[in-house]
Scaffold this motif. Structure first.
Motif, short mmCIF file in Angstrom:
data_model
loop_
_atom_site.label_atom_id
_atom_site.label_comp_id
_atom_site.label_asym_id
_atom_site.label_seq_id
_atom_site.Cartn_x
_atom_site.Cartn_y
_atom_site.Cartn_z
N GLY A 1 48.52 33.72 34.81
CA GLY A 1 48.40 34.92 35.62
C GLY A 1 47.89 34.72 37.02
O GLY A 1 47.78 35.69 37.78
N ALA A 2 47.55 33.49 37.39
CA ALA A 2 47.05 33.26 38.74
C ALA A 2 48.18 33.40 39.75
O ALA A 2 49.35 33.14 39.45
N ARG A 3 47.82 33.80 40.95
CA ARG A 3 48.78 33.92 42.04
C ARG A 3 48.33 33.03 43.19
O ARG A 3 47.21 33.19 43.71
N ALA B 1 37.92 32.81 36.29
CA ALA B 1 38.90 33.88 36.19
C ALA B 1 38.67 34.93 37.27
O ALA B 1 37.53 35.24 37.63
N GLU B 2 39.76 35.45 37.80
CA GLU B 2 39.75 36.56 38.75
C GLU B 2 38.99 36.25 40.03
O GLU B 2 38.54 37.18 40.73
N GLU C 1 42.19 32.12 35.17
CA GLU C 1 43.16 33.16 34.87
C GLU C 1 43.05 34.31 35.86
O GLU C 1 41.96 34.78 36.18
N GLY C 2 44.20 34.75 36.33
CA GLY C 2 44.24 35.91 37.19
C GLY C 2 43.66 35.73 38.57
O GLY C 2 43.49 36.71 39.30
#
Length: 457
Positions: free
Chosen positions: A303-305, A341-342, A323-324
């Motif tokens: 989910g990472a961009r 994450a995030e 993640e993310g």
């Protein structure tokens, strides 16, 4: 059965017009000869022998960790002369596979087929059908058995109609090969020792000579000039792109994709144009890579961009992205960057040897080096960790929920406790207790009625 692998890597490569030996020219980030070694790694060879000559010191130094041994061909008097130099170190039993160090795309499957067909008893030649065989040695058969290799200049009109040609790759019974090559002579126009002359010797002795044909021209394409190297690069990249797409990866344009290492992708990965992947890269499920990114030695979680123009270089330490996470555009992640994450890393932010926990953000124009950053930290634009004192690196620790204002300097070693706030424009040289506000800047002064200087006329 014993197997020797001999790689001929003695040529100068005059048309490359380079001080670097031809076999060390790079294809997808690795030398041509390293590709050959990598593609034969699965063969259970007792020894790998590299024949060096031009630039021998450079070639041997570059391949010193490969586990191969080296023999030198000085001077270079033809392919048969090259194999003569290897004769003293070849095992007498089993087979010998002979490859060219400038033909990097030979497949493991083909080399295995050659060794199996040889089986210590037959001379096996790798051949290919060319639509235009001009200049190549023709394979002359009687039934299925190969009777001779006839050079183009020596071929009869009928023989010139033959499209099957020799590629320069062969496998031979080692004991016979040693005897044959030591019987070669240089009674020809070039005064060189031709390895192909052993075909006639094998036929005369009744040894089976087999032609194993490949349908893939890429396997036997050599490199003799920069233009040929560039053409082979595009061919190699196209093959890699096709393999990734067959595995489900979405490439915006496979013609604008470069892989110079190993890339492992989970499901639903999307990669935009002009991206370069080097070393070991792993992309998790649903990862999206924007255009014009360079990613080297990194693991990017699901989910990472990775936004456009991001540069990630893990070198030996590696980089991980959680993640993310949202990275870029125009971000730089250096060795030891470990993002949870995030995490958000925005434009013109650099991270090196630093960990950022879940939800931490550095969105603009910042530097985080040698730092441990807690959860939900907001790191302001223009702020840096001053981690280097001119001799040693020092670490900065930032607790959970810390807010660092814009244009701050955190002079390491320093700790900001959980929930602390640093006012914009501050230079922090001492620890800040949890929940405290720290402001360290000059007092603002306002002068009423002040006028700017004007230019003298």
């Amino acid at each position: 059965m014993a197997l020797n692998i001999v790689v001929m890597a003695a040529g100068k490569g005059t048309r490359m017009k380079s001080a670097l030996p031809k076999v060390l020219q790079k294809l997808a980030g690795r030398s041509l000869v390293q590709h050959v070694l990598d593609r034969t790694a699965a063969l259970a060879a007792q020894q790998r022998i590299i024949i060096t000559g031009h630039g021998a010191e450079q070639v041997e130094a570059a391949l010193s960790s490969s586990g191969a041994s080296f023999v030198r061909q000085m001077p270079q008097l033809g392919t048969g002369h090259a194999i003569q130099q290897a004769v003293p170190v070849l095992n007498d039993e089993g087979s010998t596979l002979i490859l060219s160090g400038d033909t990097p795309l030979i497949t493991a499957e083909t080399t295995a087929r050659l060794v199996q067909a040889c089986d210590g008893r037959a001379l096996v030649l790798l051949t290919i059908d060319y639509s235009d065989p001009s200049g190549y040695g023709r394979i002359v058969r009687e039934g299925q058995a190969v009777q001779a290799i006839v050079e183009h200049k020596d071929a009869s009109p009928a023989q010139r109609e033959i499209r099957e040609c020799y590629t320069g790759v062969m496998a031979a019974p080692t004991a016979l090969l040693k005897r044959w090559v030591m019987a070669l002579n240089n009674q020809n126009a070039q005064q060189e020792y031709y390895l192909t002359d052993i075909v006639a010797m094998a036929v005369a002795e009744g040894v089976p000579v087999l032609g194993l044909k490949t349908e893939r021209e890429s396997e036997v394409l050599g490199v003799n000039s920069p233009s040929q190297l560039a053409a082979l690069e595009r061919l190699f990249q196209a093959e890699q792109a096709q393999q990734l797409m067959e595995a489900g990866v979405r490439l915006a344009d496979p013609a604008r994709f470069d892989l110079r290492g190993q890339l492992r992708c989970a499901q639903d990965v999307e990669i935009d144009v002009n991206c370069v992947f080097e070393g070991q890269v792993e992309l998790g499920e649903g990862v999206r890579i924007g255009a014009n990114c360079v990613i080297r030695n990194a693991r990017i979680a699901a989910g990472a961009r990775i936004h456009e123009f991001t540069h990630i270089d893990g070198e030996a330490a590696g980089v991980t992205v959680g993640e993310g996470a949202l990275i870029g555009p125009f971000a730089r992640l250096r060795p030891g960057a470990q993002l949870g994450a995030e995490v958000h890393i925005g434009n013109f932010v650099e991270v090196k040897n630093a960990t950022l926990a879940r939800g931490a953000k550095a969105n603009h124009l910042a530097y985080l080096g040698d730092a441990s950053v807690g959860e939900r930290v907001n790191y302001g634009a223009g702020s840096i960790t001053a981690n280097y004192d001119g001799a040693n690196k020092h670490r900065t620790t930032i607790g959970d929920d810390v807010h660092v204002g814009s244009n701050c300097v955190l002079v390491a070693p320093v700790t900001l406790g959980a929930g602390a706030t640093v006012g914009g424009g501050s230079t922090i040289t001492k620890d800040v207790a949890p929940g405290d506000l720290a402001v360290a800047r000059g007092k603002q002064v306002a002068l009423s009625g002040w006028q700017r200087p004007s230019k003298k006329r």
